[in-house]
Design a protein around this motif. Structure first.
Motif, short mmCIF file in Angstrom:
data_model
loop_
_atom_site.label_atom_id
_atom_site.label_comp_id
_atom_site.label_asym_id
_atom_site.label_seq_id
_atom_site.Cartn_x
_atom_site.Cartn_y
_atom_site.Cartn_z
N ASN A 177 -122.51 44.54 71.08
CA ASN A 177 -121.88 44.42 72.39
C ASN A 177 -120.37 44.67 72.34
N VAL A 178 -119.90 45.21 71.23
CA VAL A 178 -118.49 45.59 71.09
C VAL A 178 -118.45 47.06 70.66
N GLY A 179 -117.67 47.83 71.39
CA GLY A 179 -117.57 49.25 71.06
C GLY A 179 -116.14 49.73 71.07
N THR A 180 -115.90 50.82 70.36
CA THR A 180 -114.58 51.45 70.45
C THR A 180 -114.41 52.02 71.86
N PHE A 181 -113.16 52.07 72.30
CA PHE A 181 -112.84 52.48 73.66
C PHE A 181 -111.67 53.45 73.59
N GLN A 182 -112.00 54.74 73.45
CA GLN A 182 -110.96 55.75 73.26
C GLN A 182 -110.16 55.95 74.54
N ILE A 183 -108.84 55.95 74.40
CA ILE A 183 -107.95 56.09 75.55
C ILE A 183 -107.00 57.25 75.30
N SER A 184 -106.92 58.18 76.23
CA SER A 184 -106.01 59.32 76.08
C SER A 184 -104.57 58.85 76.27
N PRO A 185 -103.69 59.12 75.32
CA PRO A 185 -102.28 58.72 75.46
C PRO A 185 -101.68 59.25 76.76
N GLY A 186 -101.04 58.37 77.50
CA GLY A 186 -100.39 58.76 78.76
C GLY A 186 -101.24 58.56 79.98
N SER A 187 -102.55 58.34 79.81
CA SER A 187 -103.45 58.20 80.95
C SER A 187 -103.23 56.87 81.67
N HIS A 188 -103.87 56.71 82.83
CA HIS A 188 -103.78 55.45 83.56
C HIS A 188 -104.20 54.27 82.68
N MET A 189 -105.31 54.43 81.94
CA MET A 189 -105.78 53.34 81.11
C MET A 189 -104.78 53.06 79.99
N TRP A 190 -104.14 54.10 79.48
CA TRP A 190 -103.12 53.93 78.46
C TRP A 190 -101.94 53.14 79.02
N GLN A 191 -101.57 53.45 80.24
CA GLN A 191 -100.47 52.74 80.89
C GLN A 191 -100.80 51.25 81.04
N VAL A 192 -102.05 50.96 81.42
CA VAL A 192 -102.47 49.57 81.61
C VAL A 192 -102.49 48.82 80.28
#
Length: 526
Positions: A177-192
């Motif tokens: 129930n735990v997974g890696t969560f890839q985030i693109s640098p600079g994206s909205h999710m990265w900002q958060v």
């Protein structure tokens, strides 16, 4: 807030596309859906089929190997003519303009009671394995592990400055129930995540699967943050696109919202500091950015990195006996490309229109420009003072759309959707000494481009070690005042009817042999 956009005749009613199931039924009625009941393996077979039918109509798989409680749809956005029809857009140019309006005139979503939310018909708290409720896939035999790239995150409330954000993040649930969560640098999710990293605060979100098509479309928005800044209402824009407010519902176990008409939702939180390797291979070597994993939008194999983690606290779903539908998006397909570029085209159009109204005519990001890699803009210069704005537009797009490496400007006599026509302009209208600009050397780009990864040298191929070479703008427009010197001949194709001389069979025989640029030239007479 805005009124729903005017739809063209023949477009479906808003209720028909409010969720994925009804949208697929409408597509079936239109003859725009193919269905198979034969078993398909999510390991290589789904993407293999999709690649062979790339750009074709949507495909519904009713029998998924190892997944008796799921169905899968793919190629949903493969044919933009189908999407234009679904949302009531007359053509590509009409789509760009109306979508630009939707971005700035959202329909506020409505929050419904949990008992009325289809996606919460069944609730499973503290699941031991998130993969049991979704459909991981493998694109190629080069990838060492299966991934989940089909979910759309929803960030809301205080975590997105009061707005809503939809987007994609690839996940690999290596720990149940735990997974890696890839985030693109600079994206909205990265900002958060960057915002809450220092305070070591968990970020509650939901990952939504099988969303209404308008939400899937908006999830493709990325790196267009001048038009869609943090705090914007992307779910509201999805409502404006579909013609009715999107329905949301409060999550059961975290302080977040879900898309009420989705098929499956993973509730949980992102831990910015709990960073783990995406694959066992990269973890064993202890190296980021070197080992192959999950193809990327740029058309190259992706790399495995160390990523923040997503911790699943609950799964909510439509009744499992109804076989919830997962959209296992294949990367570097027209399906993926059209999702990733349609909103970007509209945002670029809006950006240019704000800079100087009335000059920009259209924006197209062709498949070969690979999602975030660039764009073709079409302009019309009405007077001598407007000469040069096309260069301002190109520089602005390269500066504000992180990762863009090539923007080409063409005039109104050019078909921006025909790459042969664009190549003809590059060949006949560009002065290499004066018409090529390189505005951003040393700026910030994207590590998904191998050319940028290589700037890291012997260091890890991560965003902190790479450098953007600055992108390239090419002015292939006709200089104002020289229109007669660049005049294209126009043959009288509108004045002759081929049926006067030939049978339908003869016409079809001749046209079946036509390929490439001739289609555009025959249509326009140029």
């Amino acid at each position: 807030m805005s009124k729903p956009m005017e739809k063209v005749s023949g477009a479906p009613r808003a209720e028909a596309i409010r969720d994925l199931r009804s949208a697929l039924e409408w597509l079936r009625e239109q003859g725009d859906l193919i269905v198979t009941d034969k078993e398909v393996n999510p390991d290589l077979e789904i993407t293999g089929i999709q690649k062979q039918l790339d750009g074709g109509c949507p495909i519904l798989f009713n029998n998924i190997k190892g997944k008796p409680h799921h169905r899968c749809v793919t190629n949903l956005f493969g044919d933009m003519n189908v999407i234009n029809k679904m949302f009531g857009w007359k053509d590509h140019a009409d789509r760009t303009r109306k979508l630009a309006h939707a971005l700035t005139h959202p329909l506020k979503p409505v929050i419904i009671d949990q008992k009325d939310a289809p996606v919460q018909e069944e609730v499973y708290e503290k699941p031991s394995d998130a993969n049991d409720f979704v459909v991981p896939i493998r694109h190629t035999n080069i990838e060492p592990e299966l991934t989940v790239g089909s979910g759309n995150r929803l960030i809301s409330g205080e975590y997105f400055d009061g707005g809503t954000d939809l987007g994609y993040n690839r996940m690999n649930f290596r720990w149940g129930n735990v997974g890696t969560f890839q985030i693109s640098p600079g994206s909205h999710m990265w900002q958060v995540v960057s915002k809450y990293y220092k305070s070591n605060k968990l970020v509650p979100i939901t990952m939504n699967f099988g969303l209404p098509p308008s939400c899937t479309l908006m999830a493709g928005a990325g790196f267009d943050y001048v038009i869609l800044p943090q705090g914007c209402d992307e779910v509201g824009s999805a409502g404006a696109v579909q013609g009715s407010p999107v329905r949301l519902v409060k999550a059961r176990t975290v302080d977040a919202l879900s898309v009420a008409d989705a098929e499956v939702v993973l509730e949980g939180y992102v831990n910015p500091r709990d960073r783990r390797f995406e694959t066992a291979e990269s973890e064993k070597a202890g190296v980021q950015g070197r080992f192959h994993f999950h193809p990327e939008w740029a058309g190259y194999m992706g790399k495995a990195y160390k990523a923040p983690t997503f911790h699943v606290t609950a799964v909510t779903t439509r009744k499992r006996e109804s076989k919830p539908i997962i959209f296992p998006l294949g990367v570097h397909t027209l399906d993926d490309h059209n999702i990733d570029t349609t909103v970007r085209e509209a945002a670029m159009f809006e950006l240019c229109e704000r800079m100087q109204p009335g000059i920009i005519m259209d924006v197209n990001i062709p498949y070969c420009m690979t999602d975030w890699g660039g764009a073709i803009i079409q302009v019309k210069k009405r007077n001598k003072i407007e000469e040069g704005w096309q260069r301002n537009f190109m520089a602005a797009i390269l500066a504000t759309s992180q990762g863009s490496r090539l923007v080409i400007a063409v005039s109104e006599d050019t078909d921006p959707y025909d790459m042969d026509d664009v190549m003809w302009c590059l060949t006949t209208r560009v002065n290499p000494k004066t018409d090529i600009i390189n505005p951003l050397p040393g700026g910030r780009g994207q590590t998904f481009m191998p050319a940028e990864r290589m700037t890291a040298g012997e260091r890890e191929w991560t965003a902190s070690n790479t450098m953007f070479e600055g992108g390239m703008g090419i002015d292939a427009t006709v200089p104002f005042g020289y229109e007669s010197d660049f005049m294209r001949p126009v043959y009288p194709v509108d004045k002759v009817d081929l049926k006067k001389w030939f049978s339908d069979k003869d016409i079809q025989n001749a046209k079946s042999r036509m390929q490439g640029w001739v289609h555009s030239l025959a249509r326009t007479g140029r």
